[in-house]
Motif scaffolding. Structure first.
Motif, PDB file in Angstrom:
ATOM      1  N   ASN A 173       0.932  -1.181  -0.144  1.00 33.98           N
ATOM      2  CA  ASN A 173       0.176   0.129  -0.032  1.00 33.98           C
ATOM      3  C   ASN A 173       0.820   1.221  -0.021  1.00 33.98           C
ATOM      4  O   ASN A 173       0.591   2.239  -0.773  1.00 33.98           O
TER       5      ASN A 173
ATOM      6  N   LEU B 155       3.629  10.646  -9.166  1.00 37.29           N
ATOM      7  CA  LEU B 155       2.882  10.483 -10.824  1.00 37.29           C
ATOM      8  C   LEU B 155       3.743   9.491 -11.602  1.00 37.29           C
ATOM      9  O   LEU B 155       4.183  10.028 -12.934  1.00 37.29           O
TER      10      LEU B 155
ATOM     11  N   THR C   3       2.129   1.589  -3.502  1.00 33.41           N
ATOM     12  CA  THR C   3       1.389   2.236  -4.486  1.00 33.41           C
ATOM     13  C   THR C   3       1.009   3.676  -4.235  1.00 33.41           C
ATOM     14  O   THR C   3       0.806   4.540  -5.184  1.00 33.41           O
ATOM     15  N   THR C   4       0.878   4.050  -2.835  1.00 34.31           N
ATOM     16  CA  THR C   4       0.804   5.514  -2.625  1.00 34.31           C
ATOM     17  C   THR C   4       1.876   6.340  -3.132  1.00 34.31           C
ATOM     18  O   THR C   4       1.785   7.470  -3.635  1.00 34.31           O
TER      19      THR C   4
ATOM     20  N   ARG D 209       5.226   5.894 -13.238  1.00 32.63           N
ATOM     21  CA  ARG D 209       4.664   4.862 -14.005  1.00 32.63           C
ATOM     22  C   ARG D 209       4.524   3.489 -13.198  1.00 32.63           C
ATOM     23  O   ARG D 209       3.315   2.750 -13.228  1.00 32.63           O
ATOM     24  N   ASN D 210       5.634   3.361 -12.505  1.00 32.16           N
ATOM     25  CA  ASN D 210       5.634   2.098 -11.467  1.00 32.16           C
ATOM     26  C   ASN D 210       6.574   2.422 -10.539  1.00 32.16           C
ATOM     27  O   ASN D 210       7.442   3.467 -10.128  1.00 32.16           O
TER      28      ASN D 210
ATOM     29  N   VAL E 212       3.737   5.690  -5.697  1.00 27.48           N
ATOM     30  CA  VAL E 212       3.863   5.655  -7.150  1.00 27.48           C
ATOM     31  C   VAL E 212       2.682   6.838  -7.679  1.00 27.48           C
ATOM     32  O   VAL E 212       2.993   7.422  -8.547  1.00 27.48           O
ATOM     33  N   THR E 213       1.552   6.938  -6.862  1.00 29.85           N
ATOM     34  CA  THR E 213       0.676   7.683  -7.269  1.00 29.85           C
ATOM     35  C   THR E 213       0.949   9.319  -6.760  1.00 29.85           C
ATOM     36  O   THR E 213       0.695  10.215  -7.593  1.00 29.85           O
ATOM     37  N   LYS E 214       1.638   9.477  -5.712  1.00 29.43           N
ATOM     38  CA  LYS E 214       1.971  10.894  -5.323  1.00 29.43           C
ATOM     39  C   LYS E 214       3.020  11.526  -6.233  1.00 29.43           C
ATOM     40  O   LYS E 214       3.016  12.408  -6.541  1.00 29.43           O
TER      41      LYS E 214
END
Length: 203
Positions: free
Chosen positions: A175, A185, A178-179, A187-188, A181-183
Motif C-alpha cells: 500500500n 505521478l 502504491t501511494t 509509471r511504476n 507511485v501515485t504521489k
C-alpha cells in the motif's frame, strides 16, 4: 592550531587524492580515513576530529544519516558534506540534518581547504548558487515512512523483505508503494525511485 579531520569516502582513488590534497595544508591533518558510513561515529569517538568530511553515498548508512548521528554523539565535531549531488532536494536533506557545510566535488581544490577552516571556525559553508535554488524547489511529498519504504525498495528488497525489516505487514508495504507511485505521478515503482532520486528525496 592544527585542524584534525576525519574523511569518509568509499572510492579509494578519490579518498587518496583528497588525503593528499589536504595534507598539503600546514594546518590540516587527516586523522582517520573511512569508506563506510556506519564506521563514522565509532571512529570519531576514538580520534576526536574537529571536522568530518563525509560523502553522501556511502555503504552501511548514507552520509547524511551518519552526519546526524555524529551530531548526536559528538556535537563538537562539525560536518562537511562533500558530494557530486548538486540537487536542491539533497541540500534540503543536508540542512535538515544540520550539517555545517555542503560542498560539491567539482569545486576548486583550494575551496575545500578554505571550507574546512570556515566550518572548523563555526561558520556554515554552502555553495551560494545551490542555496538559492533551494527556495524554488518543492519539498518532498512523501512521508518519512514512505521514503523509508521506497529507499529499501531502491536497494532491491521485495515487499516481504521490506515488511520484515520495518516490522510491517507485506500488504501495508504494498500500500505504501502504491501511494508513493501515485504521489510522484510515476509509471511504476522503478520510475518512482528514479523520480525521487533525481529530486534528491532519497538518501
Amino acid at each position: 592550531m592544527t585542524i584534525r579531520l576525519l574523511l569518509a569516502e568509499d572510492m579509494n582513488m578519490v579518498r587518496g587524492a583528497l588525503v593528499a590534497l589536504l595534507s598539503l595544508e600546514d594546518d590540516l591533518e587527516v586523522v582517520a580515513e573511512l569508506e563506510r558510513g556506519d564506521e563514522i561515529v565509532d571512529a570519531a569517538l576514538a580520534c576526536r576530529p574537529d571536522v568530518a568530511i563525509i560523502d553522501i553515498d556511502l555503504p552501511g548508512i548514507d552520509g547524511l544519516t551518519a552526519a546526524a548521528r555524529l551530531r548526536e554523539k559528538l556535537p563538537e565535531c562539525r560536518s562537511l558534506i562533500l558530494t557530486s549531488l548538486g540537487r536542491p532536494g539533497t541540500l534540503r536533506r543536508a540542512l535538515a540534518a544540520q550539517v555545517n557545510g555542503y560542498l560539491l566535488k567539482d569545486a576548486p581544490p583550494r575551496e575545500l581547504a578554505n571550507a574546512v577552516r570556515r566550518v572548523a571556525a563555526g561558520q556554515r559553508v554552502i555553495d551560494p548558487q545551490l542555496a538559492l535554488s533551494v527556495w524554488g524547489t518543492a519539498e518532498t511529498p512523501l512521508t518519512e515512512r514512505e521514503t523509508e519504504v521506497l529507499r529499501l525498495a531502491a536497494e532491491g528488497l521485495e515487499a516481504g523483505e521490506i515488511a520484515d525489516r520495518l516490522h510491517l505487514a507485506p500488504g501495508t508495504v504494498r500500500n505504501y508503494l502504491t501511494t508513493v507511485v501515485t504521489k510522484l505521478l510515476a509509471r511504476n515503482r522503478v520510475d518512482a525511485i528514479r523520480i525521487a532520486r533525481e529530486a534528491g528525496w532519497l538518501p
